[in-house]
Design a protein around this motif. Structure first.
Motif, PDB file in Angstrom:
ATOM      1  N   LEU A   6       4.464  -3.031   4.803  1.00  0.00           N
ATOM      2  CA  LEU A   6       3.913  -3.648   6.010  1.00  0.00           C
ATOM      3  C   LEU A   6       5.014  -4.275   6.863  1.00  0.00           C
ATOM      4  O   LEU A   6       4.939  -4.252   8.097  1.00  0.00           O
ATOM      5  CB  LEU A   6       2.868  -4.694   5.632  1.00  0.00           C
ATOM      6  CG  LEU A   6       1.581  -4.139   5.017  1.00  0.00           C
ATOM      7  CD1 LEU A   6       0.626  -5.267   4.661  1.00  0.00           C
ATOM      8  CD2 LEU A   6       0.906  -3.156   5.973  1.00  0.00           C
ATOM      9  N   HIS A   7       6.033  -4.813   6.212  1.00  0.00           N
ATOM     10  CA  HIS A   7       7.141  -5.399   6.974  1.00  0.00           C
ATOM     11  C   HIS A   7       7.902  -4.307   7.733  1.00  0.00           C
ATOM     12  O   HIS A   7       8.291  -4.494   8.892  1.00  0.00           O
ATOM     13  CB  HIS A   7       8.088  -6.144   6.040  1.00  0.00           C
ATOM     14  CG  HIS A   7       9.094  -6.996   6.760  1.00  0.00           C
ATOM     15  ND1 HIS A   7      10.300  -6.505   7.202  1.00  0.00           N
ATOM     16  CD2 HIS A   7       9.058  -8.302   7.140  1.00  0.00           C
ATOM     17  CE1 HIS A   7      10.972  -7.467   7.806  1.00  0.00           C
ATOM     18  NE2 HIS A   7      10.242  -8.561   7.788  1.00  0.00           N
ATOM     19  N   LEU A   8       8.087  -3.173   7.082  1.00  0.00           N
ATOM     20  CA  LEU A   8       8.758  -2.061   7.752  1.00  0.00           C
ATOM     21  C   LEU A   8       7.955  -1.587   8.957  1.00  0.00           C
ATOM     22  O   LEU A   8       8.514  -1.306  10.023  1.00  0.00           O
ATOM     23  CB  LEU A   8       8.954  -0.901   6.774  1.00  0.00           C
ATOM     24  CG  LEU A   8      10.011  -1.083   5.692  1.00  0.00           C
ATOM     25  CD1 LEU A   8       9.926   0.053   4.675  1.00  0.00           C
ATOM     26  CD2 LEU A   8      11.407  -1.145   6.294  1.00  0.00           C
ATOM     27  N   ILE A   9       6.629  -1.489   8.783  1.00  0.00           N
ATOM     28  CA  ILE A   9       5.766  -0.978   9.847  1.00  0.00           C
ATOM     29  C   ILE A   9       5.602  -1.984  10.987  1.00  0.00           C
ATOM     30  O   ILE A   9       5.669  -1.627  12.165  1.00  0.00           O
ATOM     31  CB  ILE A   9       4.388  -0.599   9.273  1.00  0.00           C
ATOM     32  CG1 ILE A   9       4.511   0.571   8.300  1.00  0.00           C
ATOM     33  CG2 ILE A   9       3.413  -0.253  10.397  1.00  0.00           C
ATOM     34  CD1 ILE A   9       3.239   0.882   7.546  1.00  0.00           C
ATOM     35  N   ASP A  10       5.396  -3.249  10.627  1.00  0.00           N
ATOM     36  CA  ASP A  10       5.053  -4.256  11.631  1.00  0.00           C
ATOM     37  C   ASP A  10       6.255  -4.958  12.256  1.00  0.00           C
ATOM     38  O   ASP A  10       6.150  -5.499  13.363  1.00  0.00           O
ATOM     39  CB  ASP A  10       4.138  -5.320  11.011  1.00  0.00           C
ATOM     40  CG  ASP A  10       2.808  -4.751  10.549  1.00  0.00           C
ATOM     41  OD1 ASP A  10       2.394  -3.717  11.106  1.00  0.00           O
ATOM     42  OD2 ASP A  10       2.196  -5.327   9.627  1.00  0.00           O
ATOM     43  N   VAL A  11       7.393  -4.989  11.541  1.00  0.00           N
ATOM     44  CA  VAL A  11       8.540  -5.758  12.020  1.00  0.00           C
ATOM     45  C   VAL A  11       9.758  -4.868  12.265  1.00  0.00           C
ATOM     46  O   VAL A  11      10.236  -4.737  13.396  1.00  0.00           O
ATOM     47  CB  VAL A  11       8.900  -6.894  11.038  1.00  0.00           C
ATOM     48  CG1 VAL A  11      10.102  -7.670  11.556  1.00  0.00           C
ATOM     49  CG2 VAL A  11       7.713  -7.814  10.831  1.00  0.00           C
TER      50      VAL A  11
END
Length: 207
Positions: free
Chosen positions: A65-70
């Motif tokens: 999720l960090h890769l996708i969102d940030v």
């Protein structure tokens, strides 16, 4: 009383504690094969799930999720800004950004595939039992009289320096379904070795 138990064929390390296979993932998979994921998938026995503890699954989910969102949106902004500055062939920011974007997308595909194969296993369901299954922390003594404590975890969670070994590791396979007090036979390329299981523990529910 010590019971002797020879190593048999590969065993199911989970027994009835599998909560369930995880759903399809957060991002669409590319049509191109991902080398990193393909290599990693080879370490999962054919037909087996990617057994993982709740904590291990959460770490993978958080990273994805960090890769996708940030991370990915930030790099996309850099690439777009760099592209507006002229000749892309000599634009270092653009070249680096595109390379970084490919790395992020490759990692996203890899994590997506791992989660697609994942089956969360709750070790605390065996709390108070002395039989070895996935998630057990086992203290054993080898023939040289040395003791070692290991915890059986998922392939994506292994940390040998901290005693966390994968459920597909030879030692884990040798002791799976044995009980505290058993002597099991570990077969290695250097020969066979007997291991005495001194203690089998699981985390307490809610701990």
């Amino acid at each position: 009383m010590i019971r002797e138990k020879a190593r048999g064929p590969a065993r199911d390390p989970v027994s009835p504690v599998t909560i369930g296979a995880m759903s399809k993932a957060f991002v669409k998979e590319s049509d191109d094969d991902d080398d990193e994921a393909a290599v990693a998938a080879l370490s999962i026995p054919a037909g087996a799930k990617n057994y993982i503890t709740p904590a291990g699954y959460q770490r993978i989910k958080d990273e994805l999720l960090h890769l996708i969102d940030v991370d990915r949106p930030e790099v996309v902004k850099i690439v777009h800004w760099a592209a507006s500055n002229g000749d892309r062939s000599e634009n270092g920011d653009y070249i680096y950004g595109k390379r970084r974007l490919r790395e992020i997308d490759r990692r996203i595909r890899f994590l997506t595939k791992r989660m697609d194969l994942a089956a969360i296993v709750e070790p605390s369901l065996h709390y108070g039992h002395d039989q070895v299954f996935f998630g057990a922390t086992v203290t054993y003594r080898n023939q040289a009289g040395e003791t070692r404590t290991i915890t059986i975890v998922g392939i994506d969670e292994l940390d040998p320096l901290n005693g966390k070994i994968s459920w597909v590791a030879p030692v884990a396979r040798a002791i799976t379904k044995a009980r505290q007090g058993d002597i099991v036979t570990l077969t290695t390329p250097h020969g066979s070795e007997e291991l005495e299981l001194l203690r089998v523990e699981y985390p307490a529910p809610g701990g």
